[in-house]
Design an enzyme around this catalytic site. Structure first.
Site, PDB file in Angstrom:
ATOM      1  N   GLU A 283     -21.035 -28.132  21.710  1.00  0.00           N
ATOM      2  CA  GLU A 283     -21.656 -28.242  23.140  1.00  0.00           C
ATOM      3  C   GLU A 283     -22.387 -29.425  23.174  1.00  0.00           C
ATOM      4  O   GLU A 283     -22.493 -30.197  24.517  1.00  0.00           O
ATOM      5  CB  GLU A 283     -22.532 -27.122  23.364  1.00  0.00           C
ATOM      6  CG  GLU A 283     -21.939 -25.601  23.449  1.00  0.00           C
ATOM      7  CD  GLU A 283     -21.282 -25.002  22.285  1.00  0.00           C
ATOM      8  OE1 GLU A 283     -20.421 -24.189  22.346  1.00  0.00           O
ATOM      9  OE2 GLU A 283     -21.801 -25.723  20.966  1.00  0.00           O
TER      10      GLU A 283
ATOM     11  N   ILE B 290      -1.415 -17.166   6.923  1.00  0.00           N
ATOM     12  CA  ILE B 290      -0.020 -17.339   6.150  1.00  0.00           C
ATOM     13  C   ILE B 290      -0.091 -16.641   4.807  1.00  0.00           C
ATOM     14  O   ILE B 290       0.837 -16.007   4.449  1.00  0.00           O
ATOM     15  CB  ILE B 290       0.161 -18.819   6.078  1.00  0.00           C
ATOM     16  CG1 ILE B 290       0.716 -19.434   7.336  1.00  0.00           C
ATOM     17  CG2 ILE B 290       1.171 -19.083   4.974  1.00  0.00           C
ATOM     18  CD1 ILE B 290       0.979 -21.010   7.404  1.00  0.00           C
TER      19      ILE B 290
ATOM     20  N   GLU C 124     -24.326 -32.470  12.437  1.00  0.00           N
ATOM     21  CA  GLU C 124     -24.197 -33.212  13.248  1.00  0.00           C
ATOM     22  C   GLU C 124     -24.157 -33.156  14.695  1.00  0.00           C
ATOM     23  O   GLU C 124     -23.718 -34.113  15.322  1.00  0.00           O
ATOM     24  CB  GLU C 124     -23.366 -34.503  12.812  1.00  0.00           C
ATOM     25  CG  GLU C 124     -23.170 -34.709  11.112  1.00  0.00           C
ATOM     26  CD  GLU C 124     -24.606 -35.102  10.620  1.00  0.00           C
ATOM     27  OE1 GLU C 124     -25.522 -35.195  11.203  1.00  0.00           O
ATOM     28  OE2 GLU C 124     -24.724 -35.386   9.299  1.00  0.00           O
TER      29      GLU C 124
END
Length: 401
Positions: free
Chosen positions: A383, A353, A379
């Site tokens: 996957e 934008i 963390e």
């Protein structure tokens, strides 16, 4: 107009805390975040302000000098702080993971010794699992502790330690074969040690070195480091919980809190990206009207806002599940996965934008564009979250017979 990402069912105290944090973010973080980030400067004044607000003790029980608030309150505060600058939320995240692990798993002596000072921000926490060759395979940890008398001697190298330099207490996960015969499953021969150290870089206590800050694409300001243990001697009473072999479970419990935190950070960054995008779209004119009046931009804003709402709802659900005392690895994994992916997409849409101006360091969206990718990794990667989610779904929907 109601803001996005509102949370139903909050108490008056929770609303007051969030209002105070939001005001602090608007006045003390957003105006200086981009300048500090570009200089990769530690936000000491902001951290001091968070201390004064009592945020370092937000989830620490009142009996230890904290506010005794819930994970939900903490996650909503993190969301607000990440909206201002994600690096600041990282400074308190690792602190709270360690405080949570102490609260849940520490001995009474460990709680009484550490938690009151952590609540005041006098002791600052960091935690360390990863290693240079480890990646997502925690079972491959090679750092090791060997018992010698009333002490353990730790050797090894750890990686990606947030707050590695500024922290004074590090929860370190290592292998400890003592008491665990050969052939024991790797996750049953790991122990968490509570390592006290001086803040700073270089040798911060005998046998422990923090080499320096890792130079990163984004997530600047907060110090990310290595940690090198070479004959580091730790008293036996600094084994978290007092018993070896429980470290993996303790860390995974803490990481569930961390995943809710990363989801909250994704929500906060996405909210800020939406705010920047919707504001710029109303100011920038092309073809005789504000670009917000073009249908293509309205569609983009609609998609962005929907993603912000969806991620926030899943994050709140995961936090409430953990607060209830129930297992929440499924909800935390889903929230972390969705919020980090949606954050990346919302930031990229806000970047689009802005057009060419989004590529300029004068615009805040440039910083967010570099920060969002960290959430895809922190963390646990997407996957890893999918593996957790898939296994838990198969547990819940296992065919009988």
């Amino acid at each position: 107009m109601a803001r996005l990402a509102q949370t139903a069912g909050l108490t008056d105290i929770q609303r007051e805390i969030l209002s105070t944090v939001r005001d602090f973010v608007d006045k003390e973080i957003i105006p200086v975040a981009t300048e500090l980030e570009h200089r990769d400067e530690y936000p000491q004044e902001i951290v001091d302000g968070l201390k004064e607000l009592g945020l370092f003790g937000l989830m620490i029980p009142e009996e230890y000098g904290g506010l005794g608030e819930s994970l939900l309150t903490y996650a909503l505060c993190v969301e607000e702080i990440a909206r201002g600058w994600m690096s600041v939320s990282g400074i308190i995240n690792t602190h709270f993971i360690v405080a949570y692990m102490l609260k849940q798993h520490g001995t009474q002596e460990q709680k009484e010794y550490f938690l009151p000072r952590m609540a005041l921000g006098e002791v600052r926490g960091a935690f360390s699992m990863s290693e240079p060759a480890l990646g997502s395979d925690v079972s491959a940890i090679s750092s090791k502790a060997v018992k010698e008398g009333d002490e353990y001697v730790l050797n090894g190298q750890k990686m990606w330690l947030t707050n590695g330099g500024s922290s004074t207490l590090v929860a370190v996960l290592v292998r400890s074969d003592e008491g665990h015969p050969e052939g024991t499953a790797p996750h049953k021969s790991m122990t968490t040690f509570l390592v006290e150290k001086e803040p700073g870089f270089g040798e911060v206590r005998p046998g422990l070195t923090i080499p320096g800050k890792i130079d990163k694409m984004g997530y600047k300001g907060v110090d990310t480091t290595e940690l090198i243990m070479d004959g580091l001697r730790i008293p036996a009473d600094r084994v978290l919980g007092g018993t070896t072999g429980r470290g993996f479970y303790q860390m995974m419990d803490g990481v569930e809190v961390g995943r809710v935190n990363v989801a909250a950070r994704g929500c906060g960054v996405a909210q800020r990206a939406f705010e920047l995008g919707v504001s710029y779209a109303q100011q920038r004119h092309t073809f005789g009207k504000a670009i917000a009046q073009h249908q293509a931009i309205q569609f983009k804003l609609a998609e962005m806002a929907t993603k912000v709402e969806a991620a926030h709802a899943m994050m709140v659900n995961a936090a409430r599940k953990k607060d209830s005392g129930e297992r929440n690895d499924l909800e935390a994994g889903m929230a972390k996965y969705l919020a980090s992916e949606y954050c990346k997409e919302v930031v990229e849409d806000a970047f689009r934008i802005h057009g060419g101006y989004g590529f300029s360091k004068e615009y805040e969206i440039e910083r967010l564009y570099r920060e969002a990718p960290m959430l895809l990794i922190g963390e646990g990667t997407a996957e890893i979250q999918k593996m957790i989610i898939g296994r838990r779904l198969l547990e819940e929907y296992r065919i009988q017979g």
